[in-house]
Enzyme design. Structure first.
Site, short mmCIF file in Angstrom:
data_model
loop_
_atom_site.label_atom_id
_atom_site.label_comp_id
_atom_site.label_asym_id
_atom_site.label_seq_id
_atom_site.Cartn_x
_atom_site.Cartn_y
_atom_site.Cartn_z
N ASP A 94 0.18 10.73 -4.51
CA ASP A 94 1.31 11.37 -3.82
C ASP A 94 1.55 12.66 -4.62
OD1 ASP A 94 3.49 10.55 -1.63
OD2 ASP A 94 4.60 11.51 -3.24
N LYS B 236 0.86 -1.19 0.00
CA LYS B 236 0.00 0.00 0.00
C LYS B 236 0.89 1.22 0.00
CE LYS B 236 -3.86 2.20 0.27
NZ LYS B 236 -3.34 2.90 -0.97
N LYS C 132 5.41 1.70 -3.08
CA LYS C 132 5.37 3.06 -3.63
C LYS C 132 5.63 2.98 -5.12
CE LYS C 132 4.85 7.28 -2.03
NZ LYS C 132 4.27 7.75 -0.77
N1 GLU Z 1 1.27 9.07 -0.53
C1 GLU Z 1 0.72 9.01 0.79
C2 GLU Z 1 1.81 8.68 1.77
O1 GLU Z 1 2.94 9.07 1.59
C3 GLU Z 1 -0.54 8.16 0.88
C4 GLU Z 1 -0.42 6.74 0.43
C5 GLU Z 1 -1.76 5.98 0.40
O2 GLU Z 1 -2.78 6.55 0.71
O3 GLU Z 1 -1.69 4.79 0.04
O4 GLU Z 1 1.61 8.05 2.78
#
Ligand code: GLU
Length: 450
Positions: free
Chosen positions: A170, A94, A130
């Protein structure tokens, strides 16, 4: 800088640096976590067995792919797409996707590594991953962004899914991009698998308060941290760098807690507003018109100044919330903030403070909330979006915000208690790293060598 790394862990860090040459952000993120683990392996030597720490530092899978697309002039453009599926011990991978010209495998790896521990801290069943691309959405038309997203998802679709990997947004990936990506995923799979992406629009499975969650969550965390010293946001002067999703909703929550925000920024410079940032105007410029922050000063008039060059951290404040990007707050900036009387720092972006800055804050006994704890509200709320989708339900804003506030308070208390237990009271960096690590390590230990 004096090394704080336990000598038993030196070979582990050396191997990470050798194996991931030219990826300084990833080295920085790993070093910080390993520096926290000396105390853990002294107390629980089993965590150093079976190359557990070495396995945690190696992503389970790294995917790099070509993203060809056609621009508005009919020219073919080629970008590079990434997905690093870092750790699935606690749940499906995730984490967000970043579209920015600076994206490369090292950046995605550092973000995936951080995400693994952040997600563990939420206490929800999510692993860490990611992704992203070196695509620059700035100046691109909606049609170009759509074609790029469709091409990106054409490859990504085979690697993701509700039980495998659940991407979200992101930097450079918001509701518009998630809409294009989800539309293409649905078309390719012939399934309405809403829980395969989060940060969706409200009409097609999105969760109310997800947009606000990272900024709100970071502010709840800092509020709780201030309370440990008998303070709160009431009357505080704050500086929030950035003006994206995280910064905007950090500002909104600070204002609702009675604080004032005197400066914010984008990559072109920063604005200082003596009368406090006008949130409605900022939202209009950034969310609706997609314009530069200088436009804010033009429209706001008296009391607001746009400044290029220099640093937003030169602006005196009580609370600093770096919410733009990694390594945006240097050791020198930290010294300036301390000199100007800062009492708390809460990281809304991922790894925005350099190691020198963190050292400076901690040596000066400034309250410091590291990103993997402070900004976990975004991904935690994504996990709630997955719950909503799994139950085919529609949650209210209040229900989600109540859960978010609870989760942030739990993360705060868990980090604080862990720091205390390991003999470093008040050190939220150690507390977050140790608490996140233990959850991932326990699950991996249970699985044996995989
Ligand atoms: N990009 C966000 C973070 O750095 C959210 C990631 C998400 O919701 O999966 O945590």
């Amino acid at each position: 800088m004096m090394t704080k790394l336990d000598e038993k862990l030196e070979p582990t860090l050396d191997a990470v640096i050798r194996r991931n040459a030219g990826e300084p952000e990833f080295h920085q993120a790993v070093r910080e976590v390993l520096e926290s683990l000396g105390r853990v392996i002294a107390k629980n030597p089993q965590y150093a067995d079976d190359a557990l720490i070495e396995r945690i530092c190696e992503p389970e899978r790294q995917i790099i792919f070509r993203v060809p697309w056609v621009d508005d002039q009919g020219r073919v453009q080629v970008n590079r797409g990434f997905r690093v599926q870092f750790n699935s011990a606690l749940g499906p991978y995730k984490g967000g996707m970043r579209f920015h010209p600076s994206v490369n495998i090292g950046i995605v790896k550092f973000l995936g590594f951080e995400q693994t521990f952040k997600n563990a801290l939420t206490g929800l069943p999510i692993g860490g991953g990611k992704g992203g691309a070196d695509f620059n959405p700035k100046g691109r038309s909606d049609a170009e962004v759509m074609r790029f997203c469709q091409s990106f998802m054409t490859e990504m679709a085979r690697h993701i899914g509700v039980y495998t990997d659940v991407p979200a947004g992101d930097i450079g990936v918001g509701a518009r991009e998630i809409g294009f990506l989800f539309g293409q995923y649905k078309r390719l799979t012939n399934r309405y698998e809403a829980g395969a992406l989060t940060g969706k629009g409200l009409l097609y499975g999105g969760l109310r308060a997800r947009t606000e969650a990272t900024g709100y969550g970071a502010t709840y965390f800092v509020q709780r941290m201030l309370q440990t010293r008998g303070r709160d946001f009431e009357g505080m002067h704050c500086v929030v760098s950035g003006s994206g999703n995280v910064a905007i909703y950090t500002i909104e929550k600070i204002l609702s807690f009675g604080g004032a925000v005197v400066a914010c920024s984008d990559s072109s410079g920063y604005v200082v507003d003596e009368n406090g940032i006008d949130l409605a105007l900022l939202k209009e410029i950034k969310e609706v018109r997609r314009q530069r922050i200088s436009e804010y000063a033009n429209l706001r008039g008296k009391g607001a100044r746009f400044i290029t060059g220099g640093s937003i951290w030169d602006v005196p404040c009580d609370v600093a919330m770096p919410s733009a990007t990694q390594n945006e707050l240097s050791g020198k900036d930290a010294v300036t903030l301390i000199k100007n009387g800062v009492i708390a720092v809460g990281e809304g972006a991922n790894m925005p403070s350099t190691p020198e800055a963190i050292d400076a804050f901690q040596s000066a006994d400034i309250l410091f909330a590291p990103s993997k704890a402070a900004n976990a509200g975004g991904v935690a709320t994504s996990a709630l979006e997955m719950q909503q989708n799994a139950s085919r339900d529609s949650w209210s804003f209040e229900k989600t915000e109540t859960r978010l506030a609870q989760i942030m308070h739990n993360i705060h208390d868990h980090c604080a208690e862990t720091a205390e237990e390991y003999g470093v009271p008040g050190d939220y960096v150690m507390g977050a790293n140790i608490a996140g690590f233990i959850r991932v390590a326990e699950a991996m230990h249970a699985f044996g060598v995989i």
